[in-house]
Design a protein around this motif. Structure first.
Motif, short mmCIF file in Angstrom:
data_model
loop_
_atom_site.label_atom_id
_atom_site.label_comp_id
_atom_site.label_asym_id
_atom_site.label_seq_id
_atom_site.Cartn_x
_atom_site.Cartn_y
_atom_site.Cartn_z
N GLU A 13 41.20 54.34 41.17
CA GLU A 13 41.02 52.98 42.00
C GLU A 13 40.09 53.06 43.20
N GLY A 14 39.04 52.54 43.37
CA GLY A 14 38.31 52.38 44.60
C GLY A 14 37.16 53.46 44.42
N VAL A 30 35.40 51.86 39.91
CA VAL A 30 36.81 51.26 39.40
C VAL A 30 37.18 50.22 40.23
N VAL A 31 37.52 49.09 39.45
CA VAL A 31 38.00 47.89 39.74
C VAL A 31 39.44 47.44 39.01
N ASP A 32 40.31 47.26 39.36
CA ASP A 32 41.78 46.91 39.00
C ASP A 32 41.83 48.22 37.55
N GLY A 56 39.24 42.52 46.51
CA GLY A 56 39.84 42.23 45.51
C GLY A 56 38.72 42.34 44.24
N ASN A 57 38.61 41.24 43.45
CA ASN A 57 37.62 41.49 42.66
C ASN A 57 36.24 40.87 43.02
N VAL A 58 35.87 40.87 44.12
CA VAL A 58 34.73 40.15 44.59
C VAL A 58 33.98 41.17 45.41
N LEU A 59 32.66 41.46 44.73
CA LEU A 59 31.70 42.42 45.26
C LEU A 59 30.54 41.26 45.90
N GLU A 67 28.04 36.85 46.47
CA GLU A 67 28.97 37.14 45.84
C GLU A 67 29.14 37.26 44.43
N PHE A 68 29.93 38.24 43.89
CA PHE A 68 30.02 38.42 42.30
C PHE A 68 31.40 38.69 42.08
N GLN A 69 31.75 38.05 40.85
CA GLN A 69 33.22 38.22 40.36
C GLN A 69 33.22 39.28 39.37
N LEU A 70 34.04 40.28 39.47
CA LEU A 70 34.16 41.36 38.67
C LEU A 70 35.44 41.15 38.07
N PRO A 71 35.47 41.43 36.60
CA PRO A 71 34.51 42.54 35.81
C PRO A 71 33.32 41.69 35.27
N ASP A 72 33.22 40.60 35.14
CA ASP A 72 31.97 39.88 34.35
C ASP A 72 30.60 39.86 35.18
N GLY A 73 30.74 40.12 36.53
CA GLY A 73 29.31 40.33 37.11
C GLY A 73 28.86 38.56 37.46
N LEU A 74 29.70 37.55 37.29
CA LEU A 74 28.93 36.22 37.29
C LEU A 74 29.15 35.95 39.19
N PRO A 75 28.02 35.35 39.53
CA PRO A 75 27.79 34.86 41.02
C PRO A 75 28.89 33.89 41.19
N LEU A 76 29.18 33.88 42.50
CA LEU A 76 30.00 32.84 43.01
C LEU A 76 29.12 31.65 43.43
N GLN A 77 28.01 31.88 43.88
CA GLN A 77 26.91 30.99 44.19
C GLN A 77 25.97 30.75 43.10
#
Length: 99
Positions: A13-14, A30-32, A56-59, A67-77
């Motif tokens: 992790e990390g 590595v995330v979760d 958390g799960n936000v890169l 910002e992007f949600q992981l693991p799918d890589g979708l943008p938060l914007q």
């Protein structure tokens, strides 16, 4: 053709490391407890993501804060495309990518 990137035993992790494969910079992290492989370039303006923060799960891209949600890589914007996520491959005790 399988291109090995890292030994599985090192994926804790990390974990975060960049690799050059076929002229592309790739980021393995590595995330979760899940290995994720992506192109090391923010789709917003091309900034490298190897220095992005992870909460958390936000890169979060360091350059413009996208910002992007992981693991799918979708943008938060909504105005930004998603990350270029790649499928990892395994061979023996190694993780890598099929090219």
């Amino acid at each position: 053709m399988f291109v090995p990137l890292e030994r599985l035993i090192n994926l804790n992790e990390g974990y975060r490391r960049t690799f050059q494969v076929d002229g592309r910079s790739l980021l393995l992290l590595v995330v979760d407890n899940q290995p994720l492989l992506l192109v090391d370039s923010c789709p917003h303006k091309g900034a490298p993501l190897n220095t992005a923060t992870l909460a958390g799960n936000v890169l979060r891209c360091q350059r413009h804060g996208i910002e992007f949600q992981l693991p799918d890589g979708l943008p938060l914007q909504a105005s930004c495309p998603g990350l270029s996520m790649l499928k990892v491959a395994y061979e023996g005790d190694r993780i890598g990518i099929d090219v």
